[in-house]
Design a protein around this motif. Structure first.
Motif, short mmCIF file in Angstrom:
data_model
loop_
_atom_site.label_atom_id
_atom_site.label_comp_id
_atom_site.label_asym_id
_atom_site.label_seq_id
_atom_site.Cartn_x
_atom_site.Cartn_y
_atom_site.Cartn_z
N SER A 93 -8.03 -12.78 60.67
CA SER A 93 -7.77 -11.59 59.88
C SER A 93 -6.27 -11.31 59.94
CB SER A 93 -8.52 -10.38 60.43
OG SER A 93 -7.90 -9.94 61.62
N VAL A 94 -5.81 -10.46 59.03
CA VAL A 94 -4.41 -10.05 59.07
C VAL A 94 -4.35 -8.58 59.42
CG1 VAL A 94 -2.27 -9.80 57.77
CG2 VAL A 94 -3.78 -11.74 57.32
N THR A 95 -3.60 -8.27 60.48
CA THR A 95 -3.40 -6.89 60.86
C THR A 95 -1.94 -6.54 60.63
OG1 THR A 95 -5.13 -6.99 62.52
CG2 THR A 95 -3.47 -5.25 62.76
N ALA A 96 -1.69 -5.43 59.93
CA ALA A 96 -0.32 -5.01 59.69
C ALA A 96 0.00 -3.80 60.53
CB ALA A 96 -0.12 -4.69 58.22
N PHE A 97 1.23 -3.76 61.09
CA PHE A 97 1.73 -2.57 61.78
C PHE A 97 2.76 -1.93 60.88
CE2 PHE A 97 1.12 -4.44 66.34
CZ PHE A 97 -0.26 -4.31 66.21
N ILE A 98 2.57 -0.65 60.56
CA ILE A 98 3.59 0.07 59.79
C ILE A 98 4.04 1.30 60.56
CG2 ILE A 98 2.74 -0.73 57.54
CD1 ILE A 98 1.43 2.02 57.21
N VAL A 139 4.38 -7.19 61.35
CA VAL A 139 5.06 -5.90 61.29
C VAL A 139 5.82 -5.85 59.98
CG1 VAL A 139 7.03 -4.63 62.20
CG2 VAL A 139 5.30 -5.50 63.75
N THR A 140 5.69 -4.76 59.23
CA THR A 140 6.42 -4.68 57.97
C THR A 140 6.91 -3.28 57.71
OG1 THR A 140 6.26 -4.97 55.58
CG2 THR A 140 4.23 -4.42 56.73
N HIS A 141 8.04 -3.20 57.04
CA HIS A 141 8.58 -1.92 56.62
C HIS A 141 8.05 -1.53 55.24
CE1 HIS A 141 11.84 -1.14 59.58
NE2 HIS A 141 11.58 0.07 59.17
N ASN A 142 7.45 -2.53 54.61
CA ASN A 142 7.11 -2.40 53.21
C ASN A 142 5.63 -2.08 53.10
OD1 ASN A 142 6.20 -3.03 50.63
ND2 ASN A 142 7.86 -4.50 50.30
N MET A 187 4.21 -12.03 63.15
CA MET A 187 5.32 -12.03 62.20
C MET A 187 6.04 -10.70 62.26
SD MET A 187 3.68 -13.87 58.90
CE MET A 187 3.18 -15.59 58.97
N ASP A 188 7.34 -10.76 62.58
CA ASP A 188 8.13 -9.54 62.73
C ASP A 188 8.98 -9.33 61.48
OD1 ASP A 188 9.45 -7.36 63.61
OD2 ASP A 188 10.34 -8.30 65.38
N GLU A 189 8.49 -8.54 60.54
CA GLU A 189 9.17 -8.31 59.27
C GLU A 189 9.67 -9.60 58.64
OE1 GLU A 189 11.82 -4.99 59.07
OE2 GLU A 189 11.19 -4.27 61.04
N PRO A 190 8.77 -10.52 58.36
CA PRO A 190 9.21 -11.86 57.95
C PRO A 190 9.87 -11.89 56.58
CG PRO A 190 6.85 -11.66 57.69
CD PRO A 190 7.31 -10.39 58.37
N GLY A 219 2.13 -17.93 68.47
CA GLY A 219 3.39 -18.24 67.80
C GLY A 219 4.01 -17.01 67.19
N MET A 220 5.30 -17.12 66.82
CA MET A 220 5.99 -15.97 66.28
C MET A 220 6.99 -16.38 65.20
SD MET A 220 7.73 -12.93 68.42
CE MET A 220 7.89 -11.32 67.71
N VAL A 221 7.08 -15.55 64.16
CA VAL A 221 8.05 -15.75 63.10
C VAL A 221 8.92 -14.50 63.05
CG1 VAL A 221 8.39 -16.06 60.62
CG2 VAL A 221 6.50 -17.22 61.78
N PHE A 222 10.23 -14.70 62.94
CA PHE A 222 11.15 -13.57 63.09
C PHE A 222 11.65 -13.04 61.76
CE2 PHE A 222 11.07 -15.96 66.93
CZ PHE A 222 11.13 -15.01 67.93
N GLN A 223 12.33 -11.90 61.88
CA GLN A 223 12.89 -11.22 60.72
C GLN A 223 13.89 -12.10 59.96
OE1 GLN A 223 14.38 -7.51 62.02
NE2 GLN A 223 14.97 -6.81 60.01
#
Lengths: 258, 302, 310
Positions: A31-36, A203-206, A172-175, A88-92
């Motif tokens: 699943s995809v979980t978003a943090f805003i 994590v997304t700002h959008n 994913m940190d604001e990818p 794993g992690m993907v950065f801004q």
């Protein structure tokens, strides 16, 4: 492969500063979980505790439990390096290794873990690049430097690099925050594909992005500067964006936030 | 000047743009002149030295035997022989020094940037500064006191190399440190996020990224130690013939050859001194140029 | 489940930490071993180490050595070098950071850095054979016309000898110029943009921008750089040994004296380091030089307050 994540009473500190307060949440596999949430509310901080990346900052500390399919990643016998292989992690900012070619970038993780078989590495490189929807664009220049492609391609290269080590979870940190709209769309499509195999936390700002890509959305907030951030609520994305339980969420979603 | 004289003719209201007063303008102009002058003055000795050394040394370095013979069997008044024994000494002493100083220096820089926290790191950083200020004669005396006087070693080229290590270390450490700090943290982070241990991240990601800068720093460090004279005066005797063994016996080097020819009253002595000076400067230049060429191939995009 | 071997990590961390410790240890060892070698000679010394102007080590049973003259000559040369080099370095650093167009600033800076690459023995060579004859008339003029002033009185060298402290100071000034310039340049270039823009917005001329923004910000760095230059001047060996003539006369206040600095005296005697007691006398002088440079460099670091790595 994909695994479930549980956070139980997680508190995060930087030295004496209490950054995030008692977070409880569950992320389902595939699943995809978003943090805003607003800047400084601790959403990136929480994300970075999920693969123990926050430990790179001196003085950082976590209380509570973070379980990956029931195993505490902060258990005394758990090694941060090994944990990160699984998560794993993907950065801004896209950050390909500048000294390496595109192919070497993709298999960097495997190679540094000791995989030497060239045939295997080539296979993984192709599979991962295909997985990141990048194969067709770079297959003719795999030996060119990783820094020589566009920003959006670099970010997909970083995703390919992250999935090449076959993690169970992808953070994913604001990818997309450093990318143009078209590249952003490509990444969002990719996230939709990746969730068939991985557990994803982004994590997304959008807010539109959160609404487009995620199944579940968590809203973080902080009461005042200097106070710890906390998780206001987490629920199905549809519910959060249409009919949130908390007034604070409603305010933030509808733009009435200070 | 003119503003004051014309004042009565000006309209009562002040003009839209007030001109800068003459005094301020004068001060500004004279400052500009002085500052440019300072730069020109600073260039004079460099140009002067280079011109003198080239003019007076060219004859020697184009002489037939300069690069291929030693001073073995050459009389003080003869315009003969060469300096290859001294070139060998200069290079081998610097190389032996580099073999010791470069790895230690890079490791210490890694410690300061990647691992060092707290008191020990602060002390180390402080001592690197102190070490870079230690005069070469003091470094030479220390090696003499420890290895020759106390441990009973013979004076040799290797002792010189050990003294040079003390002078080279801080240069290597500071340059490497600066380069490692330029490597963006996001590269380290993305390696950690792949589950690569810190030490492998440093060796396989951080160091290669900083490589060209580090190599540049090492070349500059070589350029610094190669012309050092004080250690060779204290720690090794001059030999007029070639000695290949850095661990035993006297060995020439370009500075030592120059120094010993200073006591030669014959004109041929001057001939050799200036030739050796030009040779030494050429060798230093090669390292300097090499350094600036390599620094162009930097992998770090700022 | 996530257990892993950490041996590679601890070995590597140990190696790097060890190298750092080695640097700290080397400074401690320099002080320690110089002291160990100096003590027997200091105990055998028949003269007062700090106030005597003698340095006679020919007879091991009657060592008489003191550092007063060495200190005086060292300070005279180094301070003269600073007085000459500091204003020029300030001008050069300002020129390179505030005046020269960006395109040429780098190559110009490189030219100044090349001054630091010239080996000191070449400076010595040039100083005594080329520069000294040129300076000699200046020496003479100063003695003839300003001789009433103690600094410019006829020194303890015979008239016409070229290797004076004055000449040595000029050479040292050239040698430390790139050091001071490099540090000052680095600090001036770091002046916060908004300081400069604030001054410009007030209608300041270029020079006023420098006095309002650049100099206040960079002053500590400039002073620190000058102290690093001083440290270098105190310890310079071969150039001084070649340039400044030995003198048997008393040290006066004059810049036209000859004599030995700490470093040049040690180097001049280096070929005679065979018997322990006389050698120890020179090592004592080296110890004092070590302490001097340690203090000067430590002060430079304190003054810089973290703005300078150098």
């Amino acid at each position: 492969m994909a695994k479930r994540i549980d956070l139980k009473d997680v508190d995060i500190y930087y030295g004496a500063f209490h950054a995030v307060q008692s977070v409880n949440l569950t992320v389902a596999p595939r699943s995809v979980t978003a943090f805003i949430g607003p800047s400084g509310c601790g959403k990136s901080t929480v994300l970075r505790t999920l693969n123990r990346m926050h430990e790179e900052i001196p003085g950082a500390r976590v209380d509570g439990q973070i379980l990956l399919d029931g195993e505490n990643i902060y258990d005394r016998s758990a090694d941060a390096v090994a944990v990160r292989r699984t998560i794993g992690m993907v950065f801004q900012m896209p950050n390909p290794f500048p000294t390496m070619s595109i192919r070497d970038n993709v298999v960097a993780g495997l190679r540094l873990q000791g995989v030497k078989d060239k045939k295997k590495l080539d296979e993984v490189a192709e599979a991962s690049l295909r997985g990141a929807n990048l194969w067709n664009e770079v297959k003719d220049r795999l030996d060119k430097p990783g820094g020589g492609i566009s920003g959006g391609q670099q970010q997909r290269l970083c995703i390919a690099r992250a999935i090449a080590v076959q993690p169970d979870v992808l953070l994913m940190d604001e990818p997309c925050s450093a990318l143009d709209p078209i590249s952003t769309l490509a990444i969002e499509d990719l996230i939709a594909d990746l969730k068939k195999e991985y557990t994803i936390v982004i994590v997304t700002h959008n807010m539109q992005q959160a609404a487009r890509v995620s199944d579940q959305t968590g809203f973080f907030n902080l009461e005042a500067t200097g106070k710890p951030g906390h998780l206001v609520e987490i629920d199905d994305t549809e519910k959060i964006f249409s009919n949130p339980t908390e007034q604070a969420t409603e305010d933030y979603i509808s733009g009435r936030f200070g | 000047m003119s503003t004051a004289l014309e004042a009565p003719d000006q309209p009562a209201s002040s003009p839209p743009f007030q001109p800068i007063s003459t005094a301020r303008r004068l001060k500004n102009t004279s400052a500009t002149v002085l500052v440019a002058l300072a730069f020109l003055i600073a260039c004079v000795p460099l140009v002067w030295i280079l011109v003198e050394v080239v003019i007076r040394g060219a004859g020697a370095i184009f002489s037939a035997d300069w690069w291929g013979r030693s001073q073995s069997g050459v009389n003080p008044e003869e315009y003969a022989g060469g300096v290859y024994h001294a070139i060998y000494g200069t290079i081998i002493q610097a190389l032996l020094c580099g073999v010791i100083a470069v790895p230690i220096g890079i490791l210490a820089a890694i410690y300061l940037v990647e691992y060092g926290r707290g008191r020990l790191a602060k002390t180390t950083s402080f001592m690197v500064d102190i070490l870079s200020g230690v005069p070469s004669i003091v470094a030479a005396l220390f090696i003499f006191a420890l290895f020759v006087s106390i441990l009973g070693a013979e004076q040799s080229a290797f002792m010189v190399s050990l003294a040079l290590v003390l002078l080279m270390l801080p240069v290597v450490i500071r340059n490497t440190e600066e380069m490692l700090r330029l490597v963006p943290d996001r590269l380290r982070e993305s390696a950690y996020a792949l589950g690569i241990p810190k030490w492998k991240t440093i060796l396989r990601i951080v160091l290669p990224t900083a490589l060209s800068g580090t190599v540049t720093g090492v070349m500059l460090a070589f350029a610094r130690v190669i012309g050092e004279t004080a250690p060779v005066l204290v720690l090794v005797g001059y030999a007029r013939a070639i000695n290949y063994d850095p661990f035993e016996g006297n060995m020439a080097s370009l500075p030592l050859l120059m120094f010993s020819e200073f006591s030669n009253p014959e004109p041929a002595g001057q001939f050799r001194i200036w030739g050796a000076a030009l040779t030494l400067i050429l060798i230093v230049m090669i390292f300097q140029l090499g350094a600036s060429v390599i620094s162009r191939f930097s992998a770090i995009q700022k | 489940m996530w257990a892993s071997s950490r041996r590679g990590e601890s070995v590597f961390r140990g190696l790097t930490t060890g190298s750092g410790v080695l640097v700290v240890a080397s400074i401690a060892l320099i002080g320690l071993f110089l002291l160990i070698q100096a003590i027997p000679s200091l105990l055998a010394n028949q003269a007062n180490f700090f106030t005597s102007t003698e340095f006679s080590t020919g007879d091991p049973d009657n060592l008489r050595f003191g550092i007063l003259d060495l200190l005086v000559v060292t300070l005279k040369t180094s301070i003269l070098a600073l007085v000459i080099a500091m204003p020029i370095a300030l001008g050069v650093a300002l020129f390179l950071t505030q005046y020269a167009p960006k395109r040429v600033a780098r190559p110009f800076a490189y030219v100044i850095d090349l001054l630091a690459a010239v080996p000191s023995i070449v400076y010595g060579l040039w100083g005594i054979l080329v520069l000294a004859p040129v300076i000699l008339p200046v020496n003479q003029w100063l003695v003839d016309n300003l001789g009433w002033f103690p600094l410019f009185s006829q020194g303890n060298l015979p008239v016409g000898v070229r290797g004076t402290i004055f000449t040595g100071g000029v050479i040292l000034a050239v040698m430390i110029l790139p050091i001071i310039t490099a540090v000052a340049r680095e600090v001036f270039a770091q002046t916060p943009r908004f300081h400069i823009e604030a001054a410009k917005a007030l209608g300041a001329t270029r020079w006023e921008v420098i006095t309002m923004a650049v100099l206040p910000y960079g002053r500590s760095g400039y002073i620190a750089g000058s102290m690093l230059g001083l440290g270098r001047a105190l310890g310079e060996t071969i150039a001084i040994l070649l340039v400044i003539s030995a003198s048997t006369g008393m040290q006066t206040l004059s810049l036209f004296d000859g004599g030995y600095t700490f470093a040049s005296l040690i180097a001049s005697a280096a070929s005679e380091f065979s018997q322990p007691l006389p050698t120890g006398a020179y090592i004592s002088a080296g110890l004092v030089l070590f302490v001097l440079t340690f203090v000067v460099n430590a002060l430079a670091r304190v003054v810089a307050g973290g703005k300078v790595n150098g």
